[in-house]
Design a protein around this motif. Structure first.
Motif, PDB file in Angstrom:
ATOM      1  N   CYS A 237       0.902  -0.515  -0.172  1.00 16.10           N
ATOM      2  CA  CYS A 237      -0.095   0.192   0.039  1.00 16.10           C
ATOM      3  C   CYS A 237       1.088   1.685   0.524  1.00 16.10           C
ATOM      4  O   CYS A 237       0.593   2.076  -0.712  1.00 16.10           O
ATOM      5  N   LYS A 238       2.077   1.403   1.186  1.00 19.14           N
ATOM      6  CA  LYS A 238       2.837   2.744   1.013  1.00 19.14           C
ATOM      7  C   LYS A 238       3.465   2.748  -0.231  1.00 19.14           C
ATOM      8  O   LYS A 238       3.499   4.146  -0.870  1.00 19.14           O
ATOM      9  N   TYR A 239       4.512   1.755  -0.749  1.00 20.74           N
ATOM     10  CA  TYR A 239       5.534   1.900  -1.870  1.00 20.74           C
ATOM     11  C   TYR A 239       4.668   1.891  -3.361  1.00 20.74           C
ATOM     12  O   TYR A 239       5.467   2.252  -4.575  1.00 20.74           O
ATOM     13  N   ALA A 240       4.221   0.783  -3.688  1.00 21.55           N
ATOM     14  CA  ALA A 240       3.317   0.517  -4.693  1.00 21.55           C
ATOM     15  C   ALA A 240       2.460   0.324  -5.645  1.00 21.55           C
ATOM     16  O   ALA A 240       2.079  -0.137  -6.823  1.00 21.55           O
ATOM     17  N   CYS A 241       1.261   0.019  -4.310  1.00 20.68           N
ATOM     18  CA  CYS A 241      -0.186  -0.461  -5.161  1.00 20.68           C
ATOM     19  C   CYS A 241      -0.762   1.233  -5.783  1.00 20.68           C
ATOM     20  O   CYS A 241      -0.888   2.241  -5.881  1.00 20.68           O
ATOM     21  N   PRO A 242      -0.673   0.916  -7.356  1.00 17.78           N
ATOM     22  CA  PRO A 242      -1.238   1.648  -8.147  1.00 17.78           C
ATOM     23  C   PRO A 242      -2.732   2.564  -7.878  1.00 17.78           C
ATOM     24  O   PRO A 242      -3.063   3.658  -8.055  1.00 17.78           O
ATOM     25  N   TYR A 243      -3.650   1.555  -7.314  1.00 19.78           N
ATOM     26  CA  TYR A 243      -4.745   1.934  -6.392  1.00 19.78           C
ATOM     27  C   TYR A 243      -5.058   2.712  -5.388  1.00 19.78           C
ATOM     28  O   TYR A 243      -5.625   3.477  -5.098  1.00 19.78           O
ATOM     29  N   GLY A 244      -4.463   2.125  -5.164  1.00 23.18           N
ATOM     30  CA  GLY A 244      -3.793   2.628  -3.637  1.00 23.18           C
ATOM     31  C   GLY A 244      -2.927   4.494  -3.776  1.00 23.18           C
ATOM     32  O   GLY A 244      -3.836   5.113  -2.472  1.00 23.18           O
ATOM     33  N   ALA A 245      -2.549   4.305  -4.482  1.00 20.84           N
ATOM     34  CA  ALA A 245      -1.980   6.088  -4.949  1.00 20.84           C
ATOM     35  C   ALA A 245      -3.501   7.138  -5.515  1.00 20.84           C
ATOM     36  O   ALA A 245      -3.359   7.531  -5.195  1.00 20.84           O
ATOM     37  N   LEU A 246      -4.201   5.878  -6.588  1.00 23.21           N
ATOM     38  CA  LEU A 246      -5.176   7.011  -6.836  1.00 23.21           C
ATOM     39  C   LEU A 246      -6.694   7.536  -6.290  1.00 23.21           C
ATOM     40  O   LEU A 246      -6.626   8.066  -5.940  1.00 23.21           O
ATOM     41  N   LEU A 247      -6.830   6.132  -5.147  1.00 24.28           N
ATOM     42  CA  LEU A 247      -7.048   6.700  -3.997  1.00 24.28           C
ATOM     43  C   LEU A 247      -6.648   7.755  -2.666  1.00 24.28           C
ATOM     44  O   LEU A 247      -7.209   8.891  -2.083  1.00 24.28           O
ATOM     45  N   GLY A 248      -5.533   7.547  -2.119  1.00 29.44           N
ATOM     46  CA  GLY A 248      -5.337   8.485  -1.835  1.00 29.44           C
ATOM     47  C   GLY A 248      -4.810   9.979  -1.902  1.00 29.44           C
ATOM     48  O   GLY A 248      -4.803  10.986  -1.653  1.00 29.44           O
ATOM     49  N   LEU A 249      -5.053   9.816  -3.433  1.00 28.96           N
ATOM     50  CA  LEU A 249      -5.185  11.761  -3.829  1.00 28.96           C
ATOM     51  C   LEU A 249      -6.908  12.739  -3.295  1.00 28.96           C
ATOM     52  O   LEU A 249      -6.573  13.499  -3.454  1.00 28.96           O
ATOM     53  N   PHE A 250      -7.783  11.335  -3.116  1.00 24.27           N
ATOM     54  CA  PHE A 250      -8.584  11.940  -2.604  1.00 24.27           C
ATOM     55  C   PHE A 250      -8.736  12.742  -1.547  1.00 24.27           C
ATOM     56  O   PHE A 250      -9.530  13.755  -0.532  1.00 24.27           O
ATOM     57  N   ASN A 251      -7.562  11.777  -0.476  1.00 24.91           N
ATOM     58  CA  ASN A 251      -6.856  12.829   0.647  1.00 24.91           C
ATOM     59  C   ASN A 251      -6.992  13.971   0.490  1.00 24.91           C
ATOM     60  O   ASN A 251      -6.886  14.561   1.563  1.00 24.91           O
ATOM     61  N   LEU A 252      -7.038  14.596  -0.520  1.00 27.51           N
ATOM     62  CA  LEU A 252      -6.746  16.237  -0.430  1.00 27.51           C
ATOM     63  C   LEU A 252      -7.756  16.798  -0.740  1.00 27.51           C
ATOM     64  O   LEU A 252      -8.526  18.160  -0.358  1.00 27.51           O
ATOM     65  N   VAL A 253      -9.658  16.393  -1.310  1.00 30.39           N
ATOM     66  CA  VAL A 253     -10.513  16.407  -1.339  1.00 30.39           C
ATOM     67  C   VAL A 253     -11.738  16.424  -0.199  1.00 30.39           C
ATOM     68  O   VAL A 253     -12.578  16.594  -0.453  1.00 30.39           O
ATOM     69  N   ARG A 254     -11.350  14.760   0.443  1.00 31.84           N
ATOM     70  CA  ARG A 254     -12.297  14.541   1.128  1.00 31.84           C
ATOM     71  C   ARG A 254     -12.945  15.305   1.942  1.00 31.84           C
ATOM     72  O   ARG A 254     -12.587  16.062   2.462  1.00 31.84           O
ATOM     73  N   ILE A 255     -14.355  14.860   2.039  1.00 28.19           N
ATOM     74  CA  ILE A 255     -15.394  15.807   2.714  1.00 28.19           C
ATOM     75  C   ILE A 255     -15.311  15.338   4.562  1.00 28.19           C
ATOM     76  O   ILE A 255     -15.161  16.192   5.578  1.00 28.19           O
ATOM     77  N   PHE A 256     -15.105  13.803   5.038  1.00 28.22           N
ATOM     78  CA  PHE A 256     -15.121  14.239   6.243  1.00 28.22           C
ATOM     79  C   PHE A 256     -13.286  12.973   7.095  1.00 28.22           C
ATOM     80  O   PHE A 256     -13.283  12.711   5.583  1.00 28.22           O
ATOM     81  N   GLY A 257     -12.608  13.296   7.541  1.00 32.35           N
ATOM     82  CA  GLY A 257     -11.541  12.500   7.323  1.00 32.35           C
ATOM     83  C   GLY A 257     -11.299  12.953   9.011  1.00 32.35           C
ATOM     84  O   GLY A 257     -11.876  13.171  10.261  1.00 32.35           O
ATOM     85  N   ILE A 258      -9.524  12.899   9.668  1.00 28.66           N
ATOM     86  CA  ILE A 258      -8.940  12.916  10.936  1.00 28.66           C
ATOM     87  C   ILE A 258      -9.073  14.520  11.101  1.00 28.66           C
ATOM     88  O   ILE A 258      -7.922  15.128  10.507  1.00 28.66           O
ATOM     89  N   ARG A 259      -9.611  14.428  11.911  1.00 29.61           N
ATOM     90  CA  ARG A 259      -9.215  16.340  12.958  1.00 29.61           C
ATOM     91  C   ARG A 259      -9.235  15.324  14.466  1.00 29.61           C
ATOM     92  O   ARG A 259      -9.157  15.172  14.796  1.00 29.61           O
ATOM     93  N   ARG A 260      -7.761  16.644  14.151  1.00 31.75           N
ATOM     94  CA  ARG A 260      -7.146  16.537  16.052  1.00 31.75           C
ATOM     95  C   ARG A 260      -7.634  18.676  16.316  1.00 31.75           C
ATOM     96  O   ARG A 260      -6.832  19.619  15.361  1.00 31.75           O
ATOM     97  N   ARG A 261      -8.059  18.213  17.869  1.00 29.66           N
ATOM     98  CA  ARG A 261      -8.385  19.769  17.998  1.00 29.66           C
ATOM     99  C   ARG A 261      -6.918  19.742  19.211  1.00 29.66           C
ATOM    100  O   ARG A 261      -6.791  19.027  19.741  1.00 29.66           O
ATOM    101  N   ASP A 262      -6.091  20.877  19.228  1.00 29.64           N
ATOM    102  CA  ASP A 262      -4.705  21.116  18.938  1.00 29.64           C
ATOM    103  C   ASP A 262      -5.389  21.474  20.874  1.00 29.64           C
ATOM    104  O   ASP A 262      -4.439  21.473  21.982  1.00 29.64           O
ATOM    105  N   SER A 263      -6.773  22.160  20.719  1.00 28.36           N
ATOM    106  CA  SER A 263      -6.279  22.706  22.554  1.00 28.36           C
ATOM    107  C   SER A 263      -6.874  21.507  23.528  1.00 28.36           C
ATOM    108  O   SER A 263      -6.134  22.290  24.742  1.00 28.36           O
ATOM    109  N   SER A 264      -6.962  20.517  23.107  1.00 25.38           N
ATOM    110  CA  SER A 264      -7.338  19.744  23.776  1.00 25.38           C
ATOM    111  C   SER A 264      -5.912  18.352  24.242  1.00 25.38           C
ATOM    112  O   SER A 264      -5.383  17.932  25.005  1.00 25.38           O
ATOM    113  N   CYS A 265      -5.041  18.447  23.316  1.00 24.45           N
ATOM    114  CA  CYS A 265      -4.066  17.634  22.752  1.00 24.45           C
ATOM    115  C   CYS A 265      -2.808  18.113  23.627  1.00 24.45           C
ATOM    116  O   CYS A 265      -2.547  18.952  24.099  1.00 24.45           O
ATOM    117  N   ILE A 266      -2.545  16.379  23.703  1.00 25.32           N
ATOM    118  CA  ILE A 266      -1.076  17.078  25.417  1.00 25.32           C
ATOM    119  C   ILE A 266      -0.317  16.608  25.254  1.00 25.32           C
ATOM    120  O   ILE A 266       1.197  16.175  25.790  1.00 25.32           O
TER     121      ILE A 266
END
Ligand code: SF4
Ligand code: SF4
Length: 278
Positions: free
Chosen positions: A196-225
């Motif tokens: 997945c990390k280095y060679a998967c062509p489909y993972g590469a293509l789907l990975g581009l959706f990380n740039l535009v995805r609607i729901f994703g991973i959000r981190r709240r800086d104010s509560s981070c320790i």
């Protein structure tokens, strides 16, 4: 809290095992049918290519230029491709983290690697070497798209460890595919999801959706320790602890970094829409 964490983990594992079994049964049925042998009752028969959304992607060039499919690719791949793209627009490469049986196999082999190598597991390559290598999969993607369109053949099938995994017993897999499968399984003992990390062509293509995805991973800086538990939990080695919104092209939407799985502070790392980018 521990119970909720366990439930979330179990849900993803259940989904992964479910898809692994379904794909395995469908492709085994297809091979049995091709050989004129008795098939598994009540189960559909389709080739590995027909149930792979990447088949839809590689046939697009020929579909647009001559209106035909690459051999062994059917309408089903186009439907699956569209479904995977729609899911990726919403949730990023959830296909990689939740559905892809080859991702699941690498992950399970990785559990053995974790036991053998402990803290060194998945941290063996220095970032200087690792970071540029992560872009290799885009080179593979371009090569696969180009060579498939030019030849009209599924060139990647001869090198595809996913195809080799489900068909190695059928006698239809090229030796190159078997060798690559073996290498990836060995590497999975050292690195989480090396294909997945280095060679998967489909993972590469789907990975581009990380740039535009609607729901994703959000981190709240104010509560981070700043404990970095999220970084340690990420199979793709993404530094979640410095991001407010993960946009890394390698994220597979596994949710392992969230407050429901790794982060000890409730509601600090969440899967949500909106938020400032980092
Ligand atoms: S742990 Fe978080 S950042 Fe890492 S791949 Fe999974 S969802 Fe993405
Ligand atoms: S695990 Fe949570 S608290 Fe720890 S660094 Fe990551 S976001 Fe901050």
């Amino acid at each position: 809290m521990k119970q909720v964490k366990r439930r979330k983990k179990t849900l993803r594992t259940f989904v992964q095992i479910f898809f692994f079994i379904v794909i395995a049964l469908i492709t085994v049925n297809h091979a049995l049918e091709e050989k004129g042998m008795a098939t598994i009752p009540l189960f559909a028969s389709a080739s590995t290519h027909a149930v792979c959304p990447f088949g839809g992607v590689v046939t697009l060039g020929q579909l647009f230029t001559s209106g035909t499919f690459i051999s062994k690719i059917h309408e089903s791949s186009i439907v699956l491709m569209i479904a995977a793209f729609l899911i990726a627009i919403l949730f990023g490469p959830a296909f990689c983290g939740w559905v892809c049986p080859f991702g699941t196999v690498q992950e399970f082999v990785g559990k053995i690697g974790k036991k053998i190598f402990g803290n060194r597991y998945n941290r063996i390559l220095s970032p200087k070497i690792d970071r540029p290598l992560r872009f290799l999969r885009y080179v593979v993607l371009l090569w696969v798209l180009y060579s498939t369109t030019v030849t009209g053949k599924l060139i990647f099938a001869d090198y595809d460890p996913y195809y080799a995994l489900f068909n190695f017993w059928s006698g239809e897999v090229a030796i190159s595919g078997i060798v690559i499968l073996f290498i990836i399984l060995l590497l999975s003992l050292l690195v989480e999801r090396p294909f997945c990390k280095y060679a998967c062509p489909y993972g590469a293509l789907l990975g581009l959706f990380n740039l535009v995805r609607i729901f994703g991973i959000r981190r709240r800086d104010s509560s981070c320790i700043n404990c970095k538990a999220c970084d340690k939990a990420c199979p793709m080695n993404i530094t979640v602890s410095t991001a407010e919104k993960v946009r890394n092209h390698q994220c597979i939407s596994c949710l392992k970094c969230t407050s429901e799985a790794a982060c000890p502070v409730p509601r600090t790392v969440e899967f949500a829409g909106g938020g400032k980018e980092a």
